[in-house]
Write a protein that holds these residues in place. Structure first.
Motif, PDB file in Angstrom:
ATOM      1  N   ARG A  32       0.560   5.374   0.240  1.00 17.24           N
ATOM      2  CA  ARG A  32      -0.382   6.481   0.542  1.00 17.24           C
ATOM      3  C   ARG A  32       0.318   7.793   0.175  1.00 17.24           C
ATOM      4  O   ARG A  32       1.361   8.143   0.742  1.00 17.24           O
ATOM      5  CB  ARG A  32      -0.787   6.458   2.014  1.00 17.24           C
ATOM      6  CG  ARG A  32      -1.779   7.565   2.379  1.00 17.24           C
ATOM      7  CD  ARG A  32      -2.296   7.424   3.803  1.00 17.24           C
ATOM      8  NE  ARG A  32      -3.304   6.362   3.890  1.00 17.24           N
ATOM      9  CZ  ARG A  32      -3.066   5.165   4.391  1.00 17.24           C
ATOM     10  NH1 ARG A  32      -1.864   4.869   4.848  1.00 17.24           N
ATOM     11  NH2 ARG A  32      -4.014   4.250   4.437  1.00 17.24           N
ATOM     12  N   ALA A  89     -13.775   2.526  -5.185  1.00 12.53           N
ATOM     13  CA  ALA A  89     -12.405   2.253  -5.627  1.00 12.53           C
ATOM     14  C   ALA A  89     -12.403   1.706  -7.052  1.00 12.53           C
ATOM     15  O   ALA A  89     -13.360   1.085  -7.507  1.00 12.53           O
ATOM     16  CB  ALA A  89     -11.731   1.251  -4.686  1.00 12.53           C
ATOM     17  N   PHE A 135     -15.445  -1.954  -1.343  1.00  8.73           N
ATOM     18  CA  PHE A 135     -14.911  -0.625  -1.657  1.00  8.73           C
ATOM     19  C   PHE A 135     -15.588  -0.122  -2.930  1.00  8.73           C
ATOM     20  O   PHE A 135     -15.008  -0.154  -4.019  1.00  8.73           O
ATOM     21  CB  PHE A 135     -13.394  -0.701  -1.845  1.00  8.73           C
ATOM     22  CG  PHE A 135     -12.684  -1.428  -0.731  1.00  8.73           C
ATOM     23  CD1 PHE A 135     -12.609  -0.891   0.544  1.00  8.73           C
ATOM     24  CD2 PHE A 135     -12.131  -2.686  -0.970  1.00  8.73           C
ATOM     25  CE1 PHE A 135     -11.959  -1.575   1.553  1.00  8.73           C
ATOM     26  CE2 PHE A 135     -11.485  -3.367   0.039  1.00  8.73           C
ATOM     27  CZ  PHE A 135     -11.402  -2.824   1.316  1.00  8.73           C
ATOM     28  N   ALA A 158     -10.212   6.756  -0.388  1.00  5.97           N
ATOM     29  CA  ALA A 158     -10.733   6.515   0.960  1.00  5.97           C
ATOM     30  C   ALA A 158      -9.593   6.178   1.911  1.00  5.97           C
ATOM     31  O   ALA A 158      -8.477   5.842   1.492  1.00  5.97           O
ATOM     32  CB  ALA A 158     -11.750   5.383   0.927  1.00  5.97           C
ATOM     33  N   HIS A 159      -9.898   6.240   3.212  1.00  7.55           N
ATOM     34  CA  HIS A 159      -8.917   5.875   4.234  1.00  7.55           C
ATOM     35  C   HIS A 159      -8.959   4.350   4.394  1.00  7.55           C
ATOM     36  O   HIS A 159      -9.743   3.807   5.169  1.00  7.55           O
ATOM     37  CB  HIS A 159      -9.235   6.580   5.558  1.00  7.55           C
ATOM     38  CG  HIS A 159      -9.037   8.060   5.504  1.00  7.55           C
ATOM     39  ND1 HIS A 159      -7.795   8.670   5.618  1.00  7.55           N
ATOM     40  CD2 HIS A 159      -9.934   9.079   5.315  1.00  7.55           C
ATOM     41  CE1 HIS A 159      -7.921   9.977   5.517  1.00  7.55           C
ATOM     42  NE2 HIS A 159      -9.222  10.265   5.318  1.00  7.55           N
ATOM     43  N   VAL A 160      -8.118   3.671   3.633  1.00 11.74           N
ATOM     44  CA  VAL A 160      -8.097   2.205   3.605  1.00 11.74           C
ATOM     45  C   VAL A 160      -6.728   1.719   4.070  1.00 11.74           C
ATOM     46  O   VAL A 160      -5.696   2.286   3.681  1.00 11.74           O
ATOM     47  CB  VAL A 160      -8.373   1.670   2.183  1.00 11.74           C
ATOM     48  CG1 VAL A 160      -8.293   0.149   2.162  1.00 11.74           C
ATOM     49  CG2 VAL A 160      -9.736   2.141   1.709  1.00 11.74           C
ATOM     50  N   LEU A 176       0.863  -1.193   0.000  1.00 14.02           N
ATOM     51  CA  LEU A 176       0.000   0.000   0.000  1.00 14.02           C
ATOM     52  C   LEU A 176       0.892   1.232   0.000  1.00 14.02           C
ATOM     53  O   LEU A 176       1.819   1.343   0.815  1.00 14.02           O
ATOM     54  CB  LEU A 176      -0.923   0.005   1.216  1.00 14.02           C
ATOM     55  CG  LEU A 176      -1.911   1.172   1.304  1.00 14.02           C
ATOM     56  CD1 LEU A 176      -3.217   0.705   1.928  1.00 14.02           C
ATOM     57  CD2 LEU A 176      -1.343   2.331   2.124  1.00 14.02           C
ATOM     58  N   MET A 196     -14.442  -7.481  -3.277  1.00 17.54           N
ATOM     59  CA  MET A 196     -13.720  -6.229  -3.043  1.00 17.54           C
ATOM     60  C   MET A 196     -14.503  -5.041  -3.597  1.00 17.54           C
ATOM     61  O   MET A 196     -14.523  -3.961  -2.993  1.00 17.54           O
ATOM     62  CB  MET A 196     -12.333  -6.320  -3.689  1.00 17.54           C
ATOM     63  CG  MET A 196     -11.319  -7.101  -2.861  1.00 17.54           C
ATOM     64  SD  MET A 196      -9.605  -6.861  -3.418  1.00 17.54           S
ATOM     65  CE  MET A 196      -9.652  -7.707  -4.982  1.00 17.54           C
ATOM     66  N   ASP A 203      -7.345  -4.199   5.610  1.00 20.78           N
ATOM     67  CA  ASP A 203      -8.778  -4.169   5.303  1.00 20.78           C
ATOM     68  C   ASP A 203      -9.120  -5.073   4.119  1.00 20.78           C
ATOM     69  O   ASP A 203     -10.275  -5.497   3.970  1.00 20.78           O
ATOM     70  CB  ASP A 203      -9.215  -2.728   5.006  1.00 20.78           C
ATOM     71  CG  ASP A 203      -9.103  -1.844   6.241  1.00 20.78           C
ATOM     72  OD1 ASP A 203      -9.127  -2.394   7.364  1.00 20.78           O
ATOM     73  OD2 ASP A 203      -8.959  -0.616   6.075  1.00 20.78           O
ATOM     74  N   VAL A 204      -8.155  -5.344   3.228  1.00 21.62           N
ATOM     75  CA  VAL A 204      -8.431  -6.183   2.053  1.00 21.62           C
ATOM     76  C   VAL A 204      -8.072  -7.648   2.298  1.00 21.62           C
ATOM     77  O   VAL A 204      -8.248  -8.491   1.412  1.00 21.62           O
ATOM     78  CB  VAL A 204      -7.670  -5.658   0.817  1.00 21.62           C
ATOM     79  CG1 VAL A 204      -8.065  -4.237   0.521  1.00 21.62           C
ATOM     80  CG2 VAL A 204      -6.161  -5.757   1.030  1.00 21.62           C
ATOM     81  N   THR A 207      -7.865   4.256  -4.791  1.00 23.52           N
ATOM     82  CA  THR A 207      -8.978   4.770  -3.987  1.00 23.52           C
ATOM     83  C   THR A 207      -8.543   6.063  -3.293  1.00 23.52           C
ATOM     84  O   THR A 207      -7.338   6.304  -3.081  1.00 23.52           O
ATOM     85  CB  THR A 207      -9.429   3.731  -2.940  1.00 23.52           C
ATOM     86  OG1 THR A 207     -10.521   4.268  -2.191  1.00 23.52           O
ATOM     87  CG2 THR A 207      -8.298   3.353  -2.008  1.00 23.52           C
TER      88      THR A 207
END
Length: 694
Positions: free
Chosen positions: A128, A191, A188, A164-166, A126, A184, A170-171, A162
């Motif tokens: 960010r 996303a 989401f 969003a705050h992911v 991930l 998924m 979470d996945v 995405t």
């Protein structure tokens, strides 16, 4: 120590530069040697990655590249190789599995990789990005590796864009059991999710979001982040900033057109060759038609031979009928004359007999009657004597010449007629019967070997044929293990010992998992008449590590290539790793072993030697697809059995002859006991006839 860094020169006014997208955080799960969940916060004003070689600096840079860079340009561990042209041994699969070391495999003569995660696993990255004004941009890439496979083609992935705050965890529910894009998308909904190796939309969104000019920018970014040396400025501008010249496409078009013209020319040449070949075929067809017409004419002549022959015979018979009728008429006339002369002679005979009676012939008739009676008695005695002589000749006894000799013969006859004749001994009969059965068994094995081309028992082959027909597959789909295993030619002296060790496995029928259910139902549906062992074979089998000891039986066996080879090699390596020792005392030094004489050590306390058949008896060998050696052995055995059969049959025939001679002798004496001396005294009967004639 190697140091890698990435940072951007910032104005001294405001190093944070609000509005500019910068990497703010990295999350990893099971990436390379980073096990579990790892979070790395990246300083906005500049971040330094430093550490010894192998500490994971390149793994972090490769994680960033794996998310941003299209796979066609992705070059892992490029910074560590410093622009070297050799191919890196790192792949996305090696990062997901956690490859961390290599070991030399002496048996396979190659290096094997050790993985932190050898079973089914998942991995994720991930990134960010933040600009201090808007919602952050979150880019994710997740992977799933099924089972224990390490081929790159088995690795599944998904990319997610995405705002969003992911978090990466979470996945996890949608990836750890296999990537589920549908779940998924529900989890989401805002996303962008791409899977299956088709991530064009993901990269388009990234380019549009960060204001890049095109995909070449992503390649330039990857090169600047992962390489120590960018090369010359000319190469930099030519590869990443200039559009491709139009002449390149024209050159490619020219190449394609030339290729098409070359293909058309080759096609024309092929057509010309076909015309030449077909012209010769036309000539052959004409010759064939002429030959067919000639054959039809000859056939018509052949069919007319029999009617012509019959007509000729009829014509010849009609021509001969006239002379034959004339001959018949002359013969009938001669027969009439002969009958007339016979009647005249009979009348003259009657006249002569009447004159004899009139002139005292009654006494003559009486004397003649006595002579005739004595002659008849002499003839009867002669026949009895000839009958007795014939009987005595059968047993080699002399004809008696006087009453005393006849009396002695008669006494012997009474004794011999009452004698019991023993039957032929059971040993002789049984030996002949066993020899015939043994010969029939060998001949049956030879026929089965020639018909089926397999060393396995005919009953097992019939059972396999039944299962294959019931499942609807060729017989070759269900091989016996012994058909796939053979002894290497240079170790042929160990063939008999290998046969004894491999006996539990050689007659096992190998069935793929997809055919197992149907094969089980077919085997249970009827009585097969033989002990059949079925073993299910999976599609994926790991190659076993070969034994290190050079004396192992595994090194003396070869396995035929094919879909079952890996499984058979694994079974042999695991269950039949027997040391081939030259002396029985050497068995103390091994866990499992076998001597060339066939003594098998199954475990530390169990020894086995099956000498129901000689260890070198090739007629009992079943390993290998080559039936030549066993066929030659069976043919040699047949010659031996034929010799034994002839010998025992001769003994049985001699015994039968002796018993038949004894029975004949007894029967002769039994028939001789009814004779009397008067019946066979031919001299006395002859004297009576002579006296009456006088």
């Amino acid at each position: 120590m190697t140091m890698l860094s990435f940072a951007t020169d910032e104005p001294e006014v405001d190093p944070a530069q609000p509005g500019q997208w910068r990497l703010g955080q990295i999350e990893l799960v099971n990436w390379g040697t980073f096990a579990g969940h790892i979070v790395v916060d990246v300083a906005r004003t500049g971040h330094l990655l430093t550490g010894a070689s192998g500490s994971g600096k390149s793994s972090l840079l490769d994680a960033i590249a794996a998310v941003l860079t299209p796979d066609k340009w992705l070059r892992l561990n490029a910074a560590a190789q410093d622009g070297a042209s050799r191919q890196s041994d790192r792949t996305l699969m090696s990062y997901v599995r956690g490859a961390w070391s290599k070991e030399a495999d002496e048996t396979a003569d190659r290096a094997t990789t050790t993985y932190l995660r050898s079973k089914a696993t998942w991995s994720g990255i991930l990134l960010r990005y933040e600009n201090l004004r808007d919602e952050p941009v979150v880019l994710l890439r997740v992977f799933h590796a099924p089972g224990t496979r390490t081929e790159p083609t088995t690795l599944k992935d998904a990319r997610i864009f995405t705002r969003a705050h992911v978090g990466l965890l979470d996945v996890k529910p949608h990836v750890e059991g296999g990537i589920d894009a549908r779940r998924m998308s529900k989890a989401f909904p805002d996303a962008l999710i791409t899977t299956g190796g088709r991530h064009g939309r993901f990269h388009e969104r990234v380019i549009r979001q960060f204001g890049f000019r095109g995909e070449a920018t992503l390649q330039l970014l990857h090169k600047t982040q992962s390489a120590k040396n960018l090369g010359t400025l000319d190469a930099l501008f030519r590869g990443f900033m200039l559009d491709q010249p139009g002449t390149f496409s024209r050159a490619q078009t020219a190449v394609e057109q030339f290729t098409e013209l070359d293909a058309a020319h080759k096609h024309v040449v092929d057509l010309r060759k076909q015309v030449d070949a077909l012209r010769r075929v036309d000539e052959a067809i004409k010759a064939f038609d002429l030959a067919g017409a000639e054959l039809a004419a000859v056939s018509d002549l052949h069919d007319a031979v029999e009617p012509f022959t019959s007509g000729l015979k009829l014509r010849l018979a009609k021509d001969a009928a006239g002379p034959a009728r004339a001959t018949l008429a002359r013969a009938e006339s001669a027969l009439s004359d002969a009958i007339r002369e016979q009647q005249l002679a009979a009348e003259a005979l009657e006249t002569a007999k009447a004159r004899v009676r009139d002139e005292g012939g009654t006494r003559v008739e009486l004397l003649q009657e006595r002579i005739d009676s004595a002659q008849r008695a002499e003839d009867i005695t002669g026949r009895y004597r000839a009958q007795l002589a014939a009987e005595l000749t059968r047993i080699g006894a002399p004809m008696p010449e006087d009453p005393e000799q006849f009396a002695e013969l008669l006494a012997a006859a009474v004794t011999e007629a009452a004698r019991d004749i023993p039957a032929v001994s059971y040993e002789v009969r049984d030996a002949a019967s066993q020899a015939r059965k043994a010969l029939e068994a060998v001949e049956k094995q030879i026929r089965a070997l020639r018909d089926h081309r397999s060393n396995l028992d005919e009953k097992l082959l019939r059972a396999r044929r039944f299962l294959a027909d019931a499942v609807g597959v060729p017989v070759s789909t269900f091989p016996f293990a012994g058909e796939l295993i053979s002894v290497a030619e240079q170790h042929s002296a160990w063939r008999g010992a290998a046969e004894r060790v491999m006996a539990p496995f050689s007659s096992t029928l190998l069935v793929r998992d997809e055919h197992l259910a149907a094969a089980r139902r077919a085997a249970d549906s009827q009585t097969l008449g033989v002990r059949l062992v079925i073993e299910a074979v999976p599609h994926s089998v790991d190659e076993p590590r070969r034994p290190k000891e050079s004396r192992s039986l595994v090194h003396r066996l070869t396995v035929s290539d094919g879909p079952f080879a890996s499984y058979v090699r694994k079974r042999i390596a695991i269950e039949f790793d027997y040391a081939c020792v030259s002396h029985p005392d050497e068995l103390d030094d091994v866990e499992r072993g076998v001597t060339i004489g066939g003594l098998v050590k199954r475990n530390s306390r169990r020894y086995e030697k099956d000498d129901r058949h000689d260890v070198g008896d090739a007629t009992r060998w079943v390993l290998g697809g080559d039936t030549h050696a066993r066929l030659e052995a069976l043919i040699a055995r047949r010659r031996e059995m034929e010799a034994v059969k002839d010998k025992t049959a001769a003994r049985e025939s001699d015994a039968d002859s002796l018993r038949q001679d004894a029975a004949t002798r007894r029967d002769v004496f039994a028939r001789m006991a009814v004779f009397t001396w008067v019946q066979v005294d031919l001299a006395a009967a002859t004297a009576v006839t002579a006296a009456r004639r006088a």
